[in-house]
Design a protein around this motif. Sequence first.
Motif, PDB file in Angstrom:
ATOM      1  N   ARG A 221       2.500 -17.678   0.603  1.00 54.12           N
ATOM      2  CA  ARG A 221       3.913 -17.309   0.803  1.00 54.12           C
ATOM      3  C   ARG A 221       4.336 -16.246  -0.209  1.00 54.12           C
ATOM      4  N   ILE A 222       3.919 -16.414  -1.454  1.00 55.79           N
ATOM      5  CA  ILE A 222       4.263 -15.426  -2.482  1.00 55.79           C
ATOM      6  C   ILE A 222       3.635 -14.079  -2.141  1.00 55.79           C
ATOM      7  N   ILE A 223       2.368 -14.104  -1.734  1.00 61.56           N
ATOM      8  CA  ILE A 223       1.650 -12.866  -1.394  1.00 61.56           C
ATOM      9  C   ILE A 223       2.346 -12.165  -0.230  1.00 61.56           C
ATOM     10  N   ALA A 224       2.749 -12.929   0.784  1.00 58.37           N
ATOM     11  CA  ALA A 224       3.443 -12.329   1.929  1.00 58.37           C
ATOM     12  C   ALA A 224       4.792 -11.761   1.509  1.00 58.37           C
ATOM     13  N   LYS A 225       5.515 -12.509   0.685  1.00 62.67           N
ATOM     14  CA  LYS A 225       6.844 -12.080   0.244  1.00 62.67           C
ATOM     15  C   LYS A 225       6.780 -10.772  -0.533  1.00 62.67           C
ATOM     16  N   GLU A 226       5.699 -10.569  -1.275  1.00 62.76           N
ATOM     17  CA  GLU A 226       5.575  -9.354  -2.091  1.00 62.76           C
ATOM     18  C   GLU A 226       5.102  -8.143  -1.293  1.00 62.76           C
ATOM     19  N   GLY A 227       4.840  -8.321  -0.001  1.00 63.62           N
ATOM     20  CA  GLY A 227       4.526  -7.166   0.847  1.00 63.62           C
ATOM     21  C   GLY A 227       3.057  -6.866   1.024  1.00 63.62           C
ATOM     22  N   ALA A 228       2.187  -7.849   0.816  1.00 62.21           N
ATOM     23  CA  ALA A 228       0.747  -7.598   0.927  1.00 62.21           C
ATOM     24  C   ALA A 228       0.336  -7.249   2.354  1.00 62.21           C
ATOM     25  N   VAL A 229       0.942  -7.920   3.343  1.00 60.66           N
ATOM     26  CA  VAL A 229       0.568  -7.668   4.741  1.00 60.66           C
ATOM     27  C   VAL A 229       0.882  -6.224   5.124  1.00 60.66           C
ATOM     28  N   VAL A 230       2.014  -5.739   4.663  1.00 63.83           N
ATOM     29  CA  VAL A 230       2.392  -4.343   4.937  1.00 63.83           C
ATOM     30  C   VAL A 230       1.373  -3.390   4.336  1.00 63.83           C
ATOM     31  N   ALA A 231       1.002  -3.627   3.083  1.00 69.14           N
ATOM     32  CA  ALA A 231       0.049  -2.752   2.398  1.00 69.14           C
ATOM     33  C   ALA A 231      -1.320  -2.782   3.077  1.00 69.14           C
ATOM     34  N   LEU A 232      -1.742  -3.959   3.514  1.00 68.47           N
ATOM     35  CA  LEU A 232      -3.064  -4.088   4.130  1.00 68.47           C
ATOM     36  C   LEU A 232      -3.122  -3.399   5.488  1.00 68.47           C
ATOM     37  N   PHE A 233      -2.031  -3.468   6.245  1.00 68.58           N
ATOM     38  CA  PHE A 233      -2.039  -2.771   7.540  1.00 68.58           C
ATOM     39  C   PHE A 233      -1.965  -1.251   7.368  1.00 68.58           C
ATOM     40  N   LYS A 234      -1.394  -0.792   6.264  1.00 64.73           N
ATOM     41  CA  LYS A 234      -1.432   0.651   5.989  1.00 64.73           C
ATOM     42  C   LYS A 234      -2.882   1.107   5.817  1.00 64.73           C
ATOM     43  N   ILE A 235      -3.670   0.279   5.165  1.00 64.63           N
ATOM     44  CA  ILE A 235      -5.098   0.589   5.009  1.00 64.63           C
ATOM     45  C   ILE A 235      -5.777   0.637   6.377  1.00 64.63           C
ATOM     46  N   CYS A 236      -5.440  -0.326   7.246  1.00 63.92           N
ATOM     47  CA  CYS A 236      -6.090  -0.424   8.556  1.00 63.92           C
ATOM     48  C   CYS A 236      -5.667   0.675   9.520  1.00 63.92           C
ATOM     49  N   ARG A 237      -4.697   1.483   9.112  1.00 62.76           N
ATOM     50  CA  ARG A 237      -4.249   2.585   9.970  1.00 62.76           C
ATOM     51  C   ARG A 237      -4.758   3.939   9.472  1.00 62.76           C
ATOM     52  N   GLN A 238      -5.615   3.910   8.462  1.00 62.63           N
ATOM     53  CA  GLN A 238      -6.148   5.163   7.906  1.00 62.63           C
ATOM     54  C   GLN A 238      -7.653   5.213   8.133  1.00 62.63           C
ATOM     55  N   ASP A 239      -8.103   6.240   8.849  1.00 61.90           N
ATOM     56  CA  ASP A 239      -9.528   6.368   9.180  1.00 61.90           C
ATOM     57  C   ASP A 239     -10.410   6.459   7.938  1.00 61.90           C
ATOM     58  N   CYS A 240      -9.868   7.028   6.875  1.00 59.32           N
ATOM     59  CA  CYS A 240     -10.687   7.224   5.677  1.00 59.32           C
ATOM     60  C   CYS A 240     -11.052   5.892   5.010  1.00 59.32           C
ATOM     61  N   PHE A 241     -10.340   4.835   5.371  1.00 59.69           N
ATOM     62  CA  PHE A 241     -10.626   3.514   4.788  1.00 59.69           C
ATOM     63  C   PHE A 241     -11.234   2.570   5.823  1.00 59.69           C
ATOM     64  N   SER A 242     -11.895   3.122   6.836  1.00 65.30           N
ATOM     65  CA  SER A 242     -12.433   2.274   7.913  1.00 65.30           C
ATOM     66  C   SER A 242     -13.425   1.236   7.391  1.00 65.30           C
ATOM     67  N   ASP A 243     -14.108   1.553   6.292  1.00 65.91           N
ATOM     68  CA  ASP A 243     -15.056   0.586   5.717  1.00 65.91           C
ATOM     69  C   ASP A 243     -14.351  -0.639   5.139  1.00 65.91           C
ATOM     70  N   LEU A 244     -13.044  -0.525   4.923  1.00 66.58           N
ATOM     71  CA  LEU A 244     -12.290  -1.640   4.345  1.00 66.58           C
ATOM     72  C   LEU A 244     -11.542  -2.452   5.397  1.00 66.58           C
ATOM     73  N   TYR A 245     -11.616  -2.031   6.661  1.00 65.18           N
ATOM     74  CA  TYR A 245     -10.853  -2.721   7.708  1.00 65.18           C
ATOM     75  C   TYR A 245     -11.172  -4.216   7.744  1.00 65.18           C
ATOM     76  N   ALA A 246     -12.448  -4.555   7.785  1.00 66.18           N
ATOM     77  CA  ALA A 246     -12.843  -5.961   7.911  1.00 66.18           C
ATOM     78  C   ALA A 246     -12.325  -6.775   6.731  1.00 66.18           C
ATOM     79  N   HIS A 247     -12.481  -6.225   5.537  1.00 66.99           N
ATOM     80  CA  HIS A 247     -12.059  -6.922   4.325  1.00 66.99           C
ATOM     81  C   HIS A 247     -10.541  -7.119   4.320  1.00 66.99           C
ATOM     82  N   ALA A 248      -9.811  -6.082   4.710  1.00 65.71           N
ATOM     83  CA  ALA A 248      -8.348  -6.160   4.734  1.00 65.71           C
ATOM     84  C   ALA A 248      -7.871  -7.160   5.784  1.00 65.71           C
ATOM     85  N   LEU A 249      -8.491  -7.145   6.956  1.00 63.05           N
ATOM     86  CA  LEU A 249      -8.068  -8.034   8.032  1.00 63.05           C
ATOM     87  C   LEU A 249      -8.395  -9.486   7.722  1.00 63.05           C
TER      88      LEU A 249
END
Length: 524
Positions: A221-249
């Motif tokens: 809950r704390i992690i979600a409240k601080e905006g982690a989900v938003v930050a992780l989906f920003k990573i998943c929308r950038q092709d340059c970080f495609s190697d991190l998609y699995a880890h972020a998801l």
Amino acid sequence: MHLKAYRCFLEPRMHSLQVDSVQRWMEDLRHMTEVECMCVLQAKPIGVEEDTQGELIVATGDHVARNNLQTLLRRALVVSTELGKMFQRLEKGRWQRVHSTAVRANCHVRSLVHEYSTARNTPAEMQKYEKSLLEKCMELTTITERCLHTEDEFFLKSMREAIHEILTDVSDSFSHMIDMALANEIQILIRQIESSDSVYTIGSAISNLLSLTQDGPQLCRIIAKEGAVVALFKICRQDCFSDLYAHALRTVASICCVEEGINQLEKVDGILCLADILTDGNSAEAARAEAAAVVAQITSPHHTSTQHLGSFLESMQDIVTALIKLCESASCGEVFLLASAALANITFFDSMACEILLQLNAIHILLQSCKDRQRVDTPYSKDQVVTILANLSVLEQSSSEVLQEKGILLQLLGEKPSSSSPSEGAACERVQQKAAVTLARLSRDPDVAQTAIQLQAVPRLIELCRSPAERNNSDSVLVACLAALRRLAAGCPDSIEAADHQQLIKPRLVDSFLLCSNMEESFV
């Protein structure tokens, strides 16, 4: 089924806190010792190199950051344990123990606060909590000491109530302070994810977040409240970080075990991002598997809120199509399990998903997968398959599909655990129960019923009813098998012998259930 339940069935994964038991004991021992001497020395470590600082949140570097977070959690656990002991000893009136525990808790809290404030620029709001908490801890130590020098029962009774009130206040204040400290650390990790261009730095920060999600829903809950989900989906929308998609998801899936995480996912159109990754033929299988894991998590029946499902329905056709393709092409059991788990959850909340699956020849794909040990290698995967089949079987057109896959459904009735693991035994029970439910539903079609009888479904159902060991003493399996038998007997009465008909078919269902549930293993 909840995603964390799926994860425990997958191949073992390295967790940052999973270490050799002796090593773990040695690490914990540092925080469990008597710490009065540490208070006298203002929590300064003894016998360390000159260029090192305290043990809590002091150094830089990703490996150290992970250790610091773990240390903070361990120290918090130590304090919480001491406070819990105080409540117990207070109730028993063991005043000497109450005071000594208060002294230890006071020392641990002062040590933790001193080290953390030394290492970080503590926010002003948190500093207020720290000051108030330290004052309350000192008050607790003082008041418990007064109880050592009297035997006046009336005085001690009044003191017990006062101490209980102060102790409750200390516990609440400490929990809030720790939440603020963790939120501060999580903000640092999120800033690393948002501001860094380094795959290594971002990946390490994500690993730290993932590690924290394993420590319970409150941290999620704390992690979600601080905006982690938003930050992780920003990573998943950038092709340059495609190697991190699995880890972020994977981290997103863990955070979404709480409603706050799902709400954040909804706000950033996370479902659309998941659909894009699942349907992108160039996405790595690992990324698509973890996207499936997120889908499984947010569609879990454990969640009470379904507001997020509105936007999910808009992408359901694409998501369901991608998931069944992932089941068909999965290179290993883990990928198949995550994809099938997502499909199983989806079929519970919308009949349109079942119709889409029938159009996609899903029954054939799933039943054929059960023959492939590389994809379906555990009862947990079969549990997902038979859940989907049970939900599809409510549609009349599913009967002809199952007829083309003769025998595979009946093989699931014979599922048995390969080990003494309770979780595996429970999974086998679910497979047997849902296979019987599916057979009962499908047997409304005379052709299916006749085929089932030809494939010796009746003897197996009778065996499951009469032998508690065969069904692992499961009442739910017994009820499902009795229902399937009665459906088959209704269409083909001659398929049941007279003795079995007399005990399993003719009586009321509840009477047959009571007879079989109290039955010793016997086929007489």
